[in-house]
Design an enzyme around this catalytic site. Structure first.
Site, PDB file in Angstrom:
ATOM      1  N   ARG A  59       0.846  -1.193   0.000  1.00  0.00           N
ATOM      2  CA  ARG A  59       0.000   0.000   0.000  1.00  0.00           C
ATOM      3  C   ARG A  59       0.884   1.246   0.000  1.00  0.00           C
ATOM      4  NH1 ARG A  59      -3.513  -0.123   5.014  1.00  0.00           N
ATOM      5  NH2 ARG A  59      -4.758  -1.609   3.813  1.00  0.00           N
TER       6      ARG A  59
ATOM      7  N   ARG B  53      -1.391   6.930   9.664  1.00  0.00           N
ATOM      8  CA  ARG B  53      -1.600   6.395   8.323  1.00  0.00           C
ATOM      9  C   ARG B  53      -1.612   7.538   7.301  1.00  0.00           C
ATOM     10  NH1 ARG B  53      -3.986   1.193   8.485  1.00  0.00           N
ATOM     11  NH2 ARG B  53      -3.185   0.070  10.280  1.00  0.00           N
TER      12      ARG B  53
ATOM     13  N   LYS C 231      -3.553   2.070  15.016  1.00  0.00           N
ATOM     14  CA  LYS C 231      -3.452   2.989  13.889  1.00  0.00           C
ATOM     15  C   LYS C 231      -4.050   4.345  14.249  1.00  0.00           C
ATOM     16  CE  LYS C 231      -7.518   0.716  11.944  1.00  0.00           C
ATOM     17  NZ  LYS C 231      -8.004  -0.129  10.845  1.00  0.00           N
TER      18      LYS C 231
ATOM     19  N   LYS D 248      -5.381   8.013  12.311  1.00  0.00           N
ATOM     20  CA  LYS D 248      -5.757   8.523  10.995  1.00  0.00           C
ATOM     21  C   LYS D 248      -6.060  10.014  11.055  1.00  0.00           C
ATOM     22  CE  LYS D 248      -7.589   4.067   9.451  1.00  0.00           C
ATOM     23  NZ  LYS D 248      -8.763   3.331   8.917  1.00  0.00           N
TER      24      LYS D 248
ATOM     25  N   CYS E  72     -15.247  -2.700   0.192  1.00  0.00           N
ATOM     26  CA  CYS E  72     -13.871  -3.093   0.498  1.00  0.00           C
ATOM     27  C   CYS E  72     -13.508  -4.322  -0.342  1.00  0.00           C
ATOM     28  CB  CYS E  72     -13.734  -3.399   1.979  1.00  0.00           C
ATOM     29  SG  CYS E  72     -14.564  -4.927   2.479  1.00  0.00           S
TER      30      CYS E  72
ATOM     31  N   CYS F 254      -8.373 -10.670   1.788  1.00  0.00           N
ATOM     32  CA  CYS F 254      -8.351 -10.072   3.119  1.00  0.00           C
ATOM     33  C   CYS F 254      -8.555 -11.146   4.181  1.00  0.00           C
ATOM     34  CB  CYS F 254      -9.428  -8.996   3.247  1.00  0.00           C
ATOM     35  SG  CYS F 254      -9.473  -8.257   4.898  1.00  0.00           S
TER      36      CYS F 254
ATOM     37  N   CYS G  41     -16.489  -7.446   6.545  1.00  0.00           N
ATOM     38  CA  CYS G  41     -16.318  -7.670   7.980  1.00  0.00           C
ATOM     39  C   CYS G  41     -16.655  -6.373   8.703  1.00  0.00           C
ATOM     40  CB  CYS G  41     -14.900  -8.141   8.298  1.00  0.00           C
ATOM     41  SG  CYS G  41     -13.686  -6.817   8.448  1.00  0.00           S
TER      42      CYS G  41
ATOM     43  N   CYS H  18     -13.771  -0.741   6.545  1.00  0.00           N
ATOM     44  CA  CYS H  18     -12.837  -0.033   5.666  1.00  0.00           C
ATOM     45  C   CYS H  18     -13.543   0.822   4.616  1.00  0.00           C
ATOM     46  CB  CYS H  18     -11.895  -1.029   4.992  1.00  0.00           C
ATOM     47  SG  CYS H  18     -10.760  -1.840   6.136  1.00  0.00           S
TER      48      CYS H  18
END
Length: 646
Positions: A77, A146, A230, A232, A452, A458, A497, A501
């Site tokens: 990524r 991120r 994470k 953001k 996603c 994934c 899930c 995302c």
């Protein structure tokens, strides 16, 4: 102030990942050692550290064969502040997708690109190629800041957009990891500098406030343990919510004066959408307004907020480690007070803002400097050649011929910028013969939807998302025609899930994978992504989609207010009415809806309970067949009734 390992976990044992980070020698091991080993994959410990370098180890579940090793492959990524992709970098990613990947590129919901299908033996060559061609993957994943987001429109005649782009880049530089591990492992120690760093950013990285930095450490902001989870960030302009501002840990809104000069930023904090099914202590949360900061102090404030989460975020329970839980547990007032101690001064009050709007910037636009930009829709973010749809070939031809930089949008689309008007017709011709539809030819249900990747790569996916949503949108459109709403459109978002995302929790209709071929359904988000939707069904099998939605669409058709959108309607009337628990007389009237305040329709607040209380509440919920939230509300109501009578 506390250091990076002094966290608000009382005496709880730190999570396993915390120990891995501390032992990693600033993200070097065990990745450096295992990269040299002749294996197809990394160990579980190395996988955790590899994320910081911008890669996830994946298993293509479509290729699993019983009794054989998993089909290990890697996703890379990019770290692309504001979504900016130089032409040289795009062409490199395109080549890597064919040479080492699965022949596709995927635009992400955080304005980066992902290359899927890379084998371990080609990982080093792939990362090296990205870095040598004006890109990076460092910090695109892992427990640190991120990719920093910004509105994708490259307007050059609207100063606020320039400020947003510039400060997104500067904050990304301020919070980038400084470890030498990245260049040592992937480029044999050779460093590639793509741009001169802003002097104010350099100064901020060395100027300690009241505990924001660690002296004499390789990572002065992050320390040895980096962030609890994470983190953001985004920067936007008033009114432009093309980046889902309320979903971020930290968001800045550009504030200018009457002459369009930058004076400061509004600050929001505490958003986040990751959650876990059947774990009510995990939840989606919108960011709160925190205050206003002058432009000269913005880097110090960013450091103060990062330090607050770094030092007080939960490092024992990773499900409770995001900054949204810190804000929820503390409240805005305590969070602001702690930030101000690190910052060294008080924050000013939040400035008034106009209403937020969502724009995708598809189609042709004046750039403001004599050039044009073009927004191109990418179905589910997947750039590929598929039948008559030859998007990958078309983009390569255009970017290669005209040397155009591009911008990835938060809606998984791509903007080509700096286009000379004399090249507009030729670019249109290339897209037309490649089967690329214009924005006016795309069904709005598809245009504003998002999904996603989910299966097959994934590791968290419970069920399909990207591969399933085209058929689902088609079925929804056919159902709308059947009930007499042929032109109705609304925001549909889908994930495989509950980690969210594709940000389904602010969609007007959100589908969140909860079992194979089944989804949790969320209704009532706002079209401009400023309101949380409400979960209404835990497991809807995809075969039952029409029977579930048809009565809801009919009620919308019969009872909507003038100009009312689908999400606003669902939020106004509530699930009891939509599900048939109450009749039409229970739905709020038009007068009542207009009179309702924002507080009347705000999301439910959450409170913390001990583990013992939670376990007992969950057991009772399962015994009597009522949601835990309903049982808790009934108990609290009973308490207040008794208190009032005593």
């Amino acid at each position: 102030m506390p250091n990076s390992t002094t966290v608000a976990t009382t005496e709880r044992k730190l999570s396993k990942v915390e120990a891995l980070k501390e032992r990693s020698n600033y993200l070097r091991e065990p990745v450096a050692t295992e990269l040299l080993q002749d294996t197809t994959h990394f160990s579980e410990d190395a996988i955790q550290i590899l994320k910081f370098h911008g890669s996830y180890q994946q298993d293509n579940r479509d290729n699993r064969v019983k009794g054989q090793e998993k089909d290990y492959q890697f996703m890379l990524r990019t770290r692309s502040p504001g979504g900016f992709i130089p032409a040289q970098l795009y062409l490199t990613l395109d080549r890597l997708a064919d040479e080492y990947g699965n022949h596709t590129l995927r635009a992400t919901t955080r304005q980066g690109f992902q290359v899927h299908g890379i084998l371990k033996q080609n990982l080093k060559a792939s990362i090296a190629a990205i870095v040598k061609n004006m890109g990076s993957t460092l910090g695109a994943c892992g427990d640190l800041n991120r990719n920093v987001m910004a509105p994708p429109a490259p307007f050059h005649n609207r100063p606020e957009y320039d400020y947003a782009r510039r400060y997104a880049t500067n904050i990304a530089d301020l919070l980038r990891p400084l470890t030498g591990a990245y260049y040592e492992i992937w480029l044999d120690g050779e460093k590639f500098i793509t741009a001169e760093e802003n002097p104010a950013v350099k100064e901020a990285r060395t100027k300690d406030g009241k505990g924001t930095l660690f002296e004499d450490l390789e990572e002065p902001i992050y320390g040895t343990n980096y962030m609890p989870r994470k983190f953001k960030c985004s920067v936007t302009v008033p009114g432009d919510n093309s980046i889902d501002i309320y979903s971020q840990d930290l968001s800045l809104v550009v504030i200018t004066d009457e002459s369009s000069k930058l004076v400061g930023f509004n600050v929001l904090a505490g958003g986040g959408f990751g959650r876990t099914h059947n774990k009510e202590e995990t939840f989606a949360r919108l960011a709160d307004p925190i205050g206003y900061v002058a432009k000269d102090d913005v880097y110090e404030l960013v450091k103060a907020i990062v330090a607050t989460q770094r030092d007080y975020g939960d490092r024992a329970n990773r499900r409770h480690a995001r900054m949204k839980y810190l804000l929820h547990d503390w409240g805005v007032a305590k969070f602001r007070e702690t930030v101000e101690r690190y910052f060294g001064k008080k924050l000013e009050p939040f400035k008034p803002l106009p209403e937020w709007k969502y724009e995708d910037f598809l189609g042709w636009h004046e750039q403001g400097d004599g050039n044009l930009f073009l927004g191109i829709s990418i179905a589910n973010g997947r750039i590929e050649d598929k039948g008559a749809w030859q998007l990958k070939t078309a983009l390569r031809e255009i970017i290669e011929k005209f040397k155009l930089p591009s911008i990835v949008t938060a809606h998984q689309n791509l903007i080509l910028q700096d286009i000379s008007p004399q090249n507009q017709e030729e670019i249109n011709d290339i897209l037309s013969r490649s089967g690329i539809a214009r924005e006016t030819e795309i069904d709005p249900l598809e245009r504003y939807s998002m999904a996603c990747p989910a299966l097959p790569t994934c590791g968290l996916a419970i069920t399909e998302s990207e591969r399933a949503i085209p058929e689902i949108l088609g079925r929804i459109r056919q159902l709308l025609k059947k009930v007499g709403l042929p032109d109705l459109s609304f925001v549909v978002r889908m994930t495989g899930c509950p980690n969210g995302c594709a940000r389904p929790y602010v969609a007007e209709l959100g589908l969140v994978g909860s079992a194979p071929e089944s989804y949790q359904v969320w209704l009532g988000g706002a079209a401009n992504q400023t309101r949380l939707a409400t979960p209404v069904v835990e497991k809807l099998h995809i075969d039952d989609l029409e029977s579930f939605l048809e009565p809801i669409f009919l009620k919308f058709k019969q009872n909507r207010l003038s100009g009312e959108g689908f999400g606003d309607f669902c939020d106004r009337v509530g699930w009891d009415y939509l599900s048939g628990t109450t009749d039409a007389t229970a739905a709020p009237t038009e007068e009542a809806a207009k009179a309702a305040t924002k507080e009347d329709r705000s999301p439910r607040r959450r409170i913390n309970v001990t583990e013992d209380i939670y376990s007992r509440l969950k057991a009772e919920s399962e015994r009597v067949g009522k949601p835990m939230s309903q049982l808790a509300a009934e108990a609290i109501e009973a308490f207040f009734a008794q208190a009032n009578n005593s």
